[in-house]
Design a protein around this motif. Structure first.
Motif, PDB file in Angstrom:
ATOM      1  N   LEU A   1       0.753  -1.222   0.086  1.00  0.00           N
ATOM      2  CA  LEU A   1       0.110   0.032   0.090  1.00  0.00           C
ATOM      3  C   LEU A   1       1.063   1.307   0.091  1.00  0.00           C
ATOM      4  O   LEU A   1       1.853   1.250   1.050  1.00  0.00           O
ATOM      5  N   GLU A   2       0.549   2.000  -0.926  1.00  0.00           N
ATOM      6  CA  GLU A   2       1.298   3.330  -0.941  1.00  0.00           C
ATOM      7  C   GLU A   2       0.580   4.462  -0.433  1.00  0.00           C
ATOM      8  O   GLU A   2      -0.535   4.665  -0.700  1.00  0.00           O
ATOM      9  N   ILE A   3       1.297   5.300   0.179  1.00  0.00           N
ATOM     10  CA  ILE A   3       0.732   6.538   0.826  1.00  0.00           C
ATOM     11  C   ILE A   3       1.609   7.727   0.554  1.00  0.00           C
ATOM     12  O   ILE A   3       2.857   7.279   0.762  1.00  0.00           O
ATOM     13  N   GLY A   4       1.059   8.556  -0.180  1.00  0.00           N
ATOM     14  CA  GLY A   4       1.858   9.581  -0.740  1.00  0.00           C
ATOM     15  C   GLY A   4       1.167  10.883  -1.007  1.00  0.00           C
ATOM     16  O   GLY A   4       0.075  11.043  -0.652  1.00  0.00           O
ATOM     17  N   GLY A   5       1.591  11.601  -1.952  1.00  0.00           N
ATOM     18  CA  GLY A   5       0.892  12.765  -2.320  1.00  0.00           C
ATOM     19  C   GLY A   5       1.493  14.239  -1.478  1.00  0.00           C
ATOM     20  O   GLY A   5       2.676  14.089  -1.128  1.00  0.00           O
TER      21      GLY A   5
ATOM     22  N   VAL B   1       2.308  14.784   1.420  1.00  0.00           N
ATOM     23  CA  VAL B   1       2.615  14.467   2.683  1.00  0.00           C
ATOM     24  C   VAL B   1       4.215  14.677   2.997  1.00  0.00           C
ATOM     25  O   VAL B   1       4.935  14.691   1.981  1.00  0.00           O
ATOM     26  N   GLU B   2       4.908  14.697   4.314  1.00  0.00           N
ATOM     27  CA  GLU B   2       5.879  15.089   4.622  1.00  0.00           C
ATOM     28  C   GLU B   2       6.690  13.593   4.194  1.00  0.00           C
ATOM     29  O   GLU B   2       7.757  13.699   3.793  1.00  0.00           O
ATOM     30  N   ARG B   3       5.949  12.278   4.670  1.00  0.00           N
ATOM     31  CA  ARG B   3       6.785  11.118   4.846  1.00  0.00           C
ATOM     32  C   ARG B   3       5.918  10.222   3.844  1.00  0.00           C
ATOM     33  O   ARG B   3       5.298   9.420   4.343  1.00  0.00           O
ATOM     34  N   PRO B   4       6.313  10.105   2.385  1.00  0.00           N
ATOM     35  CA  PRO B   4       5.369   9.059   1.791  1.00  0.00           C
ATOM     36  C   PRO B   4       6.087   7.854   2.220  1.00  0.00           C
ATOM     37  O   PRO B   4       7.230   7.530   2.771  1.00  0.00           O
ATOM     38  N   MET B   5       5.206   6.609   1.967  1.00  0.00           N
ATOM     39  CA  MET B   5       5.647   5.501   2.632  1.00  0.00           C
ATOM     40  C   MET B   5       4.938   4.372   1.804  1.00  0.00           C
ATOM     41  O   MET B   5       3.816   4.735   1.270  1.00  0.00           O
ATOM     42  N   THR B   6       5.454   3.149   2.076  1.00  0.00           N
ATOM     43  CA  THR B   6       4.966   1.919   1.385  1.00  0.00           C
ATOM     44  C   THR B   6       4.722   0.895   2.648  1.00  0.00           C
ATOM     45  O   THR B   6       5.755   0.830   3.318  1.00  0.00           O
ATOM     46  N   LEU B   7       3.668   0.370   2.586  1.00  0.00           N
ATOM     47  CA  LEU B   7       3.161  -0.527   3.756  1.00  0.00           C
ATOM     48  C   LEU B   7       3.012  -1.941   3.137  1.00  0.00           C
ATOM     49  O   LEU B   7       2.009  -2.225   2.202  1.00  0.00           O
TER      50      LEU B   7
ATOM     51  N   ASP C   1      -4.540   7.278  12.108  1.00  0.00           N
ATOM     52  CA  ASP C   1      -3.106   6.958  12.487  1.00  0.00           C
ATOM     53  C   ASP C   1      -2.229   6.727  11.337  1.00  0.00           C
ATOM     54  O   ASP C   1      -0.934   7.175  11.344  1.00  0.00           O
ATOM     55  N   LEU C   2      -2.392   6.608  10.122  1.00  0.00           N
ATOM     56  CA  LEU C   2      -1.728   6.312   9.164  1.00  0.00           C
ATOM     57  C   LEU C   2      -1.304   7.828   8.506  1.00  0.00           C
ATOM     58  O   LEU C   2      -0.003   8.147   8.211  1.00  0.00           O
ATOM     59  N   LEU C   3      -2.396   8.799   8.828  1.00  0.00           N
ATOM     60  CA  LEU C   3      -2.155  10.368   8.357  1.00  0.00           C
ATOM     61  C   LEU C   3      -1.194  10.602   9.303  1.00  0.00           C
ATOM     62  O   LEU C   3      -0.049  11.446   8.726  1.00  0.00           O
ATOM     63  N   ASP C   4      -0.991  10.381  10.569  1.00  0.00           N
ATOM     64  CA  ASP C   4      -0.146  10.816  11.676  1.00  0.00           C
ATOM     65  C   ASP C   4       1.456  10.357  11.161  1.00  0.00           C
ATOM     66  O   ASP C   4       2.321  11.153  11.487  1.00  0.00           O
ATOM     67  N   LEU C   5       1.451   9.007  10.709  1.00  0.00           N
ATOM     68  CA  LEU C   5       2.702   8.481  10.168  1.00  0.00           C
ATOM     69  C   LEU C   5       3.119   9.314   9.178  1.00  0.00           C
ATOM     70  O   LEU C   5       4.468   9.611   9.130  1.00  0.00           O
TER      71      LEU C   5
ATOM     72  N   ARG D   1     -18.770   4.461  -0.616  1.00  0.00           N
ATOM     73  CA  ARG D   1     -17.681   5.588  -0.221  1.00  0.00           C
ATOM     74  C   ARG D   1     -16.671   4.528   0.327  1.00  0.00           C
ATOM     75  O   ARG D   1     -15.322   4.870   0.467  1.00  0.00           O
ATOM     76  N   SER D   2     -17.131   3.233   0.708  1.00  0.00           N
ATOM     77  CA  SER D   2     -16.045   2.429   1.294  1.00  0.00           C
ATOM     78  C   SER D   2     -15.468   1.413   0.217  1.00  0.00           C
ATOM     79  O   SER D   2     -15.576   0.316  -0.034  1.00  0.00           O
ATOM     80  N   LEU D   3     -14.273   2.155  -0.179  1.00  0.00           N
ATOM     81  CA  LEU D   3     -13.551   1.591  -1.551  1.00  0.00           C
ATOM     82  C   LEU D   3     -13.150   0.359  -1.495  1.00  0.00           C
ATOM     83  O   LEU D   3     -12.581   0.025  -0.153  1.00  0.00           O
ATOM     84  N   LYS D   4     -13.385  -0.858  -2.185  1.00  0.00           N
ATOM     85  CA  LYS D   4     -12.715  -1.989  -2.188  1.00  0.00           C
ATOM     86  C   LYS D   4     -11.566  -2.122  -3.062  1.00  0.00           C
ATOM     87  O   LYS D   4     -11.328  -1.433  -4.004  1.00  0.00           O
ATOM     88  N   TRP D   5     -10.615  -3.084  -2.849  1.00  0.00           N
ATOM     89  CA  TRP D   5      -9.433  -3.274  -3.521  1.00  0.00           C
ATOM     90  C   TRP D   5      -8.496  -1.921  -3.728  1.00  0.00           C
ATOM     91  O   TRP D   5      -8.283  -1.569  -4.787  1.00  0.00           O
ATOM     92  N   LEU D   6      -8.236  -1.550  -2.395  1.00  0.00           N
ATOM     93  CA  LEU D   6      -7.418  -0.322  -2.468  1.00  0.00           C
ATOM     94  C   LEU D   6      -6.010  -0.555  -3.023  1.00  0.00           C
ATOM     95  O   LEU D   6      -5.308  -1.546  -2.567  1.00  0.00           O
ATOM     96  N   GLU D   7      -5.563   0.375  -3.675  1.00  0.00           N
ATOM     97  CA  GLU D   7      -4.299   0.190  -4.277  1.00  0.00           C
ATOM     98  C   GLU D   7      -3.120   1.350  -3.766  1.00  0.00           C
ATOM     99  O   GLU D   7      -2.078   1.121  -3.287  1.00  0.00           O
ATOM    100  N   ARG D   8      -3.869   2.545  -3.498  1.00  0.00           N
ATOM    101  CA  ARG D   8      -2.932   3.785  -3.221  1.00  0.00           C
ATOM    102  C   ARG D   8      -3.985   4.846  -2.380  1.00  0.00           C
ATOM    103  O   ARG D   8      -5.011   4.888  -2.667  1.00  0.00           O
TER     104      ARG D   8
END
Ligand SMILES: Nc1nc2c(c(=O)[nH]1)N[C@H]1C(S)=C(S)[C@@H](COP(=O)(O)O)O[C@H]1N2
Ligand SMILES: [Mo]
Length: 505
Positions: free
Chosen positions: A340-344, A346-352, A389-393, A468-475
């Protein structure tokens, strides 16, 4: 008491003809997209107590809830053609007027003493109502009660419609909102669950329609011109003028329906803008109601029937992705391949990885009632980590306003019912930060989420309707504006259809 009807009561009466007829037609549109009524909130196929469709349910293969849609004719439902989003907009626009005018009316009834017309002050009224009924059955029009404008049956039925049916329809309607039903989840449960409330809301519809039919017949029996003159002038001194004016009023209502329906079918976005102006200001207040979930493991769908595989009982909407990337990942097991990528913004983009998510979630789970706009519900226990919590990270940069989620699923490619492209969704920050907005990776303690429910990772937005509850989350992408993503309305169904991303009702 003056037997005449005051002007505000007559205005209210006329407005109600408009409001209730709009509510009935748009309500039928909503009902039609899931034309079944259930006692249990688990909505297991084949257990409905009423069905308004001739579609057969396929028994053995996976079929999506989307396939249970019925389209009714624009002559019946509003706007017809299975346009659920637009039917909902009309329902809520009208509700705004209906509730506001009912509250004003209620206050005036009390303040002016007009409530005495409608509230029986002695038990004799019920006895008299029985006698009146006998009169009607003998084709005689009963006399009004001395000193009153109505006979006892009229008093009781009008009283019941205004003071019982109307509050009931408003409250049961309010509980169709996921934000309200999940905030007052103890009440939802105490009365037997969301589908019981939906069924009561349906009985209210039947109540209004039945009242309307009998009321109209009675007006004719009592004398059309004479009675409708009272509705226009407050008394029956000028039956001809009153009767004609009332008839013109009815023609106006019919024209209003035709114009509104045609306009809606032609320019749905204009109706959407109207809804944004009329409905959003009050529906956005529901962001203040976080989901409070009083469900337990023993409440999850399937558990109630003692099934070994409970996740099988959680209904599915939409078809799993057929992208090579997703299919390969599924074949290999998601464990090693999924990130799972978290980006855009944010200060600390990450993959989990899945294991990272599990470690971060640290066993956290929530058991919630899922509400689809169509009307089905299921209860599931979701293990996952709060988006907050993910946003806090990842630490959103100053000015970040929204969180955008993309899916592996391409609706046009993967689901024959839909056109268009990639499924995506977004949360305004206030919603992303709600403690129950969850990135889920496990359902009902049965290990990974089944493919139909969004494997391996999906979003859960518990105060909003299901899409609104998106399935098969990519990013996950934090952004400082969402209106430049996709077609700019915040999500796939918002772009392709007429749904609001501020969808708390
Ligand atoms: N990617 C994707 N997410 C989706 C959908 C979809 O078709 N594609 N359907 C939505 C709708 S309309 C609902 S009601 C819920 C259904 O979740 P479920 O299939 O687990 O019941 O998922 C939502 N998330
Ligand atoms: Mo849905």
């Amino acid at each position: 008491m003056d037997l005449g009807f005051p002007w505000w009561l007559r205005v209210e009466h006329f407005l109600n003809i408009i409001f209730i007829s709009f509510l009935v037609r748009s309500g039928i549109e909503i009902l039609g997209t899931y034309p079944k009524l259930y006692r249990s909130q688990h909505n297991v196929s084949g257990t409905s107590w009423a069905q308004f469709t001739i579609q057969e349910q396929p028994k053995h293969k996976y079929y999506t809830v989307g396939g249970e849609y019925d389209d009714y004719s624009p002559r019946i439902s509003m706007p017809g053609r299975g346009l659920l989003g637009l039917g909902r907009y009309w329902h809520f626009i009208t509700v705004t007027g209906f509730v506001a005018s009912w509250v004003i009316y209620f206050v005036l009834l009390i303040a002016t003493g007009q409530w005495r017309r409608y509230v029986p002050t002695s038990l004799d009224v019920f006895v008299q109502a029985g006698n009146d009924m006998l009169s009607y059955l003998a084709f005689q029009v009963p006399e009004p009660v001395a000193g009153a404008a109505f006979n006892s049956i009229q008093q009781l039925t009008y009283g019941a419609v205004i003071l019982l049916l109307t509050p009931l329809v408003i409250i049961t309607g309010a509980f169709q909102s996921p934000a309200i039903a999940n905030y007052f989840s103890r009440i939802t449960r105490a009365v037997g669950g969301r589908q019981v409330i939906r069924s009561i809301h349906f009985f209210c519809l039947i109540g209004y329609v039945a009242f309307f039919v009998v009321h109209v017949i009675m007006v004719v029996i009592h004398g059309y011109m004479h009675e409708t003159a009272k509705m226009v002038f407050g008394n029956s001194d000028r039956p001809l003028a009153g009767g004609l004016m009332f008839s013109l009023g009815l023609v106006f209502v019919v024209i209003l329906h035709v114009v509104a329906t045609t306009w809606t079918l032609k320019d749905g976005r204009a109706v959407e803008r109207l809804a944004n102006v009329v409905v959003r200001p009050w529906s956005n207040l529901l962001y203040k109601l976080p989901a409070r979930m009083h469900y337990e493991r023993s409440n999850v769908s399937g558990e109630d029937r003692g099934l070994a595989n409970t996740t099988h009982n959680f209904r599915g909407s939409g078809r799993p992705p057929e992208a090579d990337e997703y299919l390969a990942m599924m074949a290999n097991g998601y464990e090693d391949d999924y990130v799972l990528e978290i980006g855009g913004y944010v200060e600390r983009p990450m993959t989990l990885t899945l294991q990272d998510l599990r470690d971060l979630a640290d066993g956290h789970s929530q058991t919630t009632l899922h509400h689809c706009v169509q009307g089905f519900t299921s209860i599931g226990k979701w293990r996952g980590i709060a988006v907050s919590d993910l946003l806090d990270l990842a630490v959103p940069l100053p000015g970040a306003t929204d969180v955008v989620y993309t899916s592996f699923q391409d609706m046009g490619r993967d689901d024959a019912l839909y056109e268009g492209g990639m499924y995506y969704e977004s949360n305004p920050m206030v919603e992303a930060r709600m403690p129950q907005t969850l990135i889920a990776f496990e359902l009902n303690d049965d290990g990974e989420i089944p493919a139909k429910n969004g494997a391996p990772v999906r979003l859960r937005v518990e105060t909003s309707t299901g899409f609104r509850s998106l399935k098969w989350l990519e990013r996950i992408e934090v952004v400082n504006r969402y209106d430049i993503v996709g077609e700019g309305r915040g999500g796939y169904f918002e772009d392709a259809d007429f749904y609001d991303r501020n969808q708390l009702i």
